[in-house]
Design an enzyme around this catalytic site. Structure first.
Site, short mmCIF file in Angstrom:
data_model
loop_
_atom_site.label_atom_id
_atom_site.label_comp_id
_atom_site.label_asym_id
_atom_site.label_seq_id
_atom_site.Cartn_x
_atom_site.Cartn_y
_atom_site.Cartn_z
N GLU A 119 39.67 39.85 35.50
CA GLU A 119 41.01 40.14 35.01
C GLU A 119 41.35 39.15 33.89
O GLU A 119 41.09 37.95 34.06
CB GLU A 119 42.05 40.01 36.12
CG GLU A 119 43.40 40.50 35.67
CD GLU A 119 44.47 40.47 36.76
OE1 GLU A 119 44.18 40.04 37.90
OE2 GLU A 119 45.59 40.88 36.47
N ALA A 261 43.85 31.78 41.68
CA ALA A 261 42.96 32.60 42.51
C ALA A 261 42.94 34.02 41.95
O ALA A 261 43.70 34.34 41.05
CB ALA A 261 43.48 32.63 43.94
N MET A 262 42.05 34.84 42.50
CA MET A 262 41.92 36.20 41.98
C MET A 262 41.68 37.18 43.13
O MET A 262 40.81 36.96 43.98
CB MET A 262 40.75 36.24 40.97
CG MET A 262 40.47 37.61 40.40
SD MET A 262 41.89 38.25 39.44
CE MET A 262 41.71 39.99 39.77
N GLU A 263 42.43 38.27 43.10
CA GLU A 263 42.50 39.21 44.22
C GLU A 263 41.41 40.27 44.26
O GLU A 263 41.62 41.35 44.82
CB GLU A 263 43.87 39.89 44.19
CG GLU A 263 44.08 40.93 43.06
CD GLU A 263 44.80 40.38 41.82
OE1 GLU A 263 44.74 39.16 41.58
OE2 GLU A 263 45.39 41.18 41.08
N ASN A 264 40.23 40.02 43.71
CA ASN A 264 39.14 41.02 43.72
C ASN A 264 39.03 41.69 45.10
O ASN A 264 39.07 41.03 46.12
CB ASN A 264 37.81 40.34 43.43
CG ASN A 264 37.91 39.36 42.29
OD1 ASN A 264 38.26 39.74 41.20
ND2 ASN A 264 37.66 38.09 42.58
N GLU A 297 47.34 36.58 47.18
CA GLU A 297 46.13 37.38 46.90
C GLU A 297 45.92 38.45 47.96
O GLU A 297 45.53 39.57 47.65
CB GLU A 297 44.89 36.48 46.78
CG GLU A 297 44.99 35.32 45.79
CD GLU A 297 45.53 35.68 44.42
OE1 GLU A 297 45.32 36.81 43.97
OE2 GLU A 297 46.20 34.82 43.80
N GLU A 319 52.35 42.03 39.64
CA GLU A 319 52.58 40.58 39.78
C GLU A 319 54.00 40.26 40.23
O GLU A 319 54.20 39.46 41.14
CB GLU A 319 52.21 39.84 38.50
CG GLU A 319 50.72 39.90 38.15
CD GLU A 319 49.80 39.40 39.26
OE1 GLU A 319 50.27 38.77 40.23
OE2 GLU A 319 48.58 39.66 39.17
N1 B3K Z 1 45.69 38.37 39.14
C1 B3K Z 1 45.25 37.01 39.01
C2 B3K Z 1 45.53 36.41 37.67
C3 B3K Z 1 44.57 36.81 36.61
C4 B3K Z 1 44.81 35.99 35.36
C5 B3K Z 1 43.94 36.44 34.26
N2 B3K Z 1 44.04 35.56 33.11
C6 B3K Z 1 45.81 36.14 40.07
C7 B3K Z 1 47.06 36.61 40.69
O1 B3K Z 1 48.09 36.79 40.08
O2 B3K Z 1 47.04 36.86 41.86
ZN ZN Z 2 49.04 38.01 41.43
#
Ligand code: B3K
Ligand code: ZN
Length: 853
Positions: A119, A261-264, A297, A319
């Site tokens: 992302e 963090a990242m919600e993959n 997340e 978000e």
């Molecule tokens: N969705 C990610 C953020 C990604 C940022 C990319 N530059 C984390 C979050 O908001 O949960």
């Molecule tokens: Zn988020």
């Protein structure tokens, strides 16, 4: 010079082709990873060319239905000739160099482990693809690597196959994700970790396997993250009725990460900062931060992953909503008032400044050059406020009905912010047409409130005027939920409700009011606006004592101190002596000694308004006088309240709760400013501390007051923690915050410290980022040395990690409130950056917007 085109929301076009399934094969190698992507492509509109996104890729081959394809390549695209084909398979082979990828976007190496960040547009650094969130595909992923070095090979979804390749010493694992997803949610991790295992049984009795992966030797620091995950899963079922949907949920903590963090899907990748904790090394705030980010997340699994964004302009759809959900989670499991105060501080300290600066944008931006620049406090935190306002307008039951309607209509889809508001409106029956303007208007609305009391007919009237101006443009009136309490002279609540402010000017009338009431306005910050009202000292003191809302009492205390500070700025400007109204001191004494007030809340009351919040309250700031007046007021209140602070400090020392620690450390911080006698107290607390909150509390007090013991304690801290990078970040931050003319020399020396590295974003942020954002006195030193230093660092980071550079430039582009001399010095540095030969998109967008102001 860089020249780049912005993308506009109004130009959105649905995709010409889509990809329904993708089969990815990764043959991992540090410098030469081979990625084979086989996509099933479907044509949706008439076309003979498939245009794929790509960035910094080395292309090996392209096949259509197994045959060599015709294509053209540009810097950012692969254009494949598809003729009349409507359904076909496309094979793209690319070669990557993860070791050399210091931008931490796409596939890169973090301390020996492979990991990805896609992302917003990082997947195009892995393969050529329709890298946009409205293309949803089912992923099957095969990962192959050396077995000894990389025993864990992870990707999204469920593990469906694995095997050894004994002759090469390699092994492979195959993963399948049953849920179609946009490319930004793809993830891969390969490395050697310690794993904490657990399970969660969902409300429909499915058992989900939970795993937290941490660097070897850190297993004992993973418990809190795991507990937070289980709490989040339970909370989402209880409050939102939402259940987890896969059989496995994995969290991997990595050292090198650009954000939190990242919600993959099914495989969250986390910055170690938001996973690792034990009492000795993490503060109570760190614990709260972990709980909230793990929650955030996890909550994305529904708000973001199951229903995603149609395009990146809609980022706040996921978000803003997910921040609202994580704030509600933290408030339900912890102190609602303290969580609200922290959210309000983010708005007032950071978001207001963004909204009045060159990067001002609506929560749904309309034009973007680099998407990564729009993961902002506006999209996230003001976005959450917009959701919160809808929640106050439709109520909890209406909101939950709206959420159910949203999922019934849009599960599995990529949708817009309008779709969300429409679901809320249909389910609750409330007209939200005017409310939608919050999505398209930038800028902080200003509410000017006045009151009239007519004693003859016992009528009280409140007139509210609203005005929103952003970047010179006047906006239309917004629908603003305005929470109001009226108190009588004895402090009884005689009215408490939310008013709907919808017009430019509106008068609310209250009858049968016996005597002039004392109004608590915009309680709990019921809308993200600036409030202007002629508060008297007595009015604020009354609110501090009697307002029903704890947040309103805190807010009144903040206003009281702010007024005292501004009055002293005037005294300085008029060459008169600085002083503080004794009623203000008495009000604070009353609060400090009040045993009924929540201690965590008291700690907030004792935290003097930050420089950023104060600067935001004026058009042009007289910085030197403000710094001086603020320091004077803090010291004065602290000195006058010394006995009370000391008494509370002693009483709290033996108590073991995070609220007691917060209050105790707030007392110590103020006491440290009163006299050198407090050194003994600071040292004793530092030496006897059994947890990081107390150790750091003591150290912060010493640094802030520049106590005699400061250098000794800093040295002891370094010896104790030099091998724990996350703790060293705290040490770097402390030194970056010292208001001393040598601070830049000291920071420069620290960049050569063994624990420091320019390639690790946590280190860079904790030292240089914190200096630029929080050391207002030194960063804005009149000789411009702070601006020059930051620029030097940005020039370096522009090449290696543009995302981190673009975050740190914030303080340099928000020059609008400073005096002409400082503005000129800041612009000088921006001009220097503008002329860089390889200026990244990230910095280009911000620098140019700033210089256009
Ligand atoms: N969705 C990610 C953020 C990604 C940022 C990319 N530059 C984390 C979050 O908001 O949960
Ligand atoms: Zn988020």
């Amino acid at each position: 010079m860089t020249q780049l085109q912005a993308k506009h929301l109004k130009d959105y076009q649905s995709p010409v082709f889509t990809i329904t399934d993708i089969d990815l094969d990764f043959i991992l190698d540090a410098e030469n990873t081979k990625v084979t992507a086989i996509s099933q492509v479907k044509r949706l509109k008439s076309s003979t060319k498939l245009v794929l996104d790509g960035d910094k890729l080395s292309l090996h081959s392209v096949l259509i239905d197994g045959k060599v394809a015709k294509y053209q390549q540009t810097d950012t695209q692969l254009i494949v000739e598809t003729g009349e084909l409507t359904d076909f398979s496309l094979t793209v082979v690319t070669l990557l160099d993860p070791e050399a990828n210091s931008s931490l976007e796409g596939l890169y190496m973090s301390d020996g482990a492979y990991c990805t960040q896609c992302e917003a547009e990082g997947f195009r650094r892995i393969t050529y693809f329709l890298d946009r969130p409205d293309v949803l595909a089912k992923y099957q992923v095969r990962v192959e690597a050396d077995k000894t070095t990389f025993p864990f090979l992870l990707s999204n979804g469920n593990k469906v196959d694995q095997g050894d390749m004994p002759r090469s010493g390699r092994h492979f694992v195959k993963w399948q994700d049953p849920f179609p997803k946009p490319s930004y949610l793809f993830a891969l991790v390969a490395g050697d970790f310690d794993v904490l295992d657990d399970t969660f049984v969902t409300k429909s009795n499915r058992s989900v396997s939970l795993q937290v992966f941490v660097d070897k030797g850190n297993l004992h620091k993973a418990d809190h993250a795991m507990a937070s995950l289980k709490k989040s899963m339970k909370w989402d079922e209880d409050r939102f009725g939402l259940e987890y949907d896969l059989d496995i949920y994995m969290i991997v903590a990595v050292d090198f990460f650009n954000m939190g963090a990242m919600e993959n899907k099914g495989l969250n990748v986390f910055n170690t900062k938001y996973v690792l904790a034990d009492k000795a090394s993490a503060t109570d705030d760190d614990y709260h931060g972990i709980e909230s980010v793990v929650g955030h997340e996890y909550f994305h699994n529904w708000t973001g992953n199951r229903v995603t964004c149609r395009d990146w302009f809609q980022l706040s759809l996921k978000e803003g909503l997910t921040v609202f959900r994580d704030q509600e989670f933290s408030s339900d499991v912890g102190s609602r008032a303290v969580n609200r105060i922290n959210a309000i501080k983010v708005l007032k300290n950071q978001q207001f400044a963004e909204d009045s600066g060159p990067m001002a944008h609506p929560i749904r931006p309309e034009s973007v050059i680099e998407m990564n620049n729009f993961y902002t406090v506006t999209v996230y935190d003001k976005g959450a406020e917009v959701i919160r306002m809808m929640h106050s307008i439709v109520g909890e039951a209406g909101f939950q009905a709206g959420m159910r309607c949203y999922f019934e209509r849009h599960d599995g889809q990529a949708v817009t912010c309008d779709d969300f508001v429409d679901a809320m409106s249909s389910a609750s029956g409330k007209d939200l047409t005017q409310f939608k303007r919050w999505y398209s208007q930038a800028g902080t609305p200003e509410l000017t409130v006045s009151e009239q009391f007519n004693a003859q007919d016992n009528r009280y009237e409140l007139t509210v005027k609203q005005q929103v101006i952003a970047q010179g443009k006047r906006g239309a009136p917004l629908h603003i939920p305005f929470s109001l309490e009226l108190l009588d002279a004895e402090g009884n609540s005689i009215y408490n409700n939310i008013l709907d402010v919808t017009q430019s000017e509106q008068t609310f009338s209250f009858s049968d009011v016996q005597s002039k009431p004392i109004a608590s306005l915009l309680q709990d910050f019921s809308a993200p606006v600036k409030l202007s009202f002629e508060f008297t000292t007595d009015h604020l003191i009354h609110l501090m004592r009697f307002a029903t809302s704890e947040v309103a009492r805190w807010e009144a205390s903040v206003q009281l101190v702010s007024h005292a500070i501004w009055k002293n700025v005037e005294h300085l400007q008029n060459n008169s002596t600085m002083r503080v109204d004794p009623r203000v001191v008495d009000a604070f004494k009353g609060m400090i000694l009040n045993p009924e007030l929540d201690k965590a809340l008291l700690a907030e009351v004792l935290t003097i308004p930050s420089m950023s919040a104060l600067i935001e309250q004026v058009d042009i700031v007289d910085l030197d006088n403000l710094l001086h007046a603020r320091a004077f007021v803090i010291e004065h209140v602290a000195t006058e309240c010394e006995d009370e602070l000391l008494a509370r400090y002693r009483e709290l020392s033996s108590q073991d709760s995070s609220a007691a620690r917060a209050m105790k450390n707030a007392c110590l911080g103020l006491l440290a400013l009163t006299s050198d006698d407090v050194d003994g107290l600071i040292e004793a607390q530092y030496q006897q501390a059994t947890n990081m909150t107390d150790a750091l509390g003591a150290l912060k007090a010493a640094v802030n007051a520049k106590s005699q013991c400061m250098q000794t304690l800093l040295a002891q801290f370094e010896t104790r923690w030099q091998d724990t990078p996350l703790v060293m970040d705290k040490w770097f931050t402390l030194q970056a915050s010292i208001n001393d003319d040598n601070v830049i020399d000291n920071i420069t020396a620290l960049t050569n410290h063994n624990s420091f590295s320019f390639t690790n974003p946590n280190r860079v942020r904790s030292l240089i980022g914190m200096f630029a954002a929080n050391n207002i006195a030194q960063f804005h030193k009149a000789d411009g040395s702070g601006y020059q230093y930051l620029t030097k660092i940005l020039v370096k980071m522009n090449e290696t990690n543009p995302q981190v550079a673009a975050r740190m430039i914030t303080s340099l582009i928000q020059f609008g409130k400073f005096d002409p001399a400082r503005q000129a010095l800041m612009k000088q540095q921006l001009v220097k950056l503008q002329s860089l030969p390889n200026l990244s998109k990230d910095l280009f967008e911000k620098v140019n917007k700033a210089l256009e102001m």
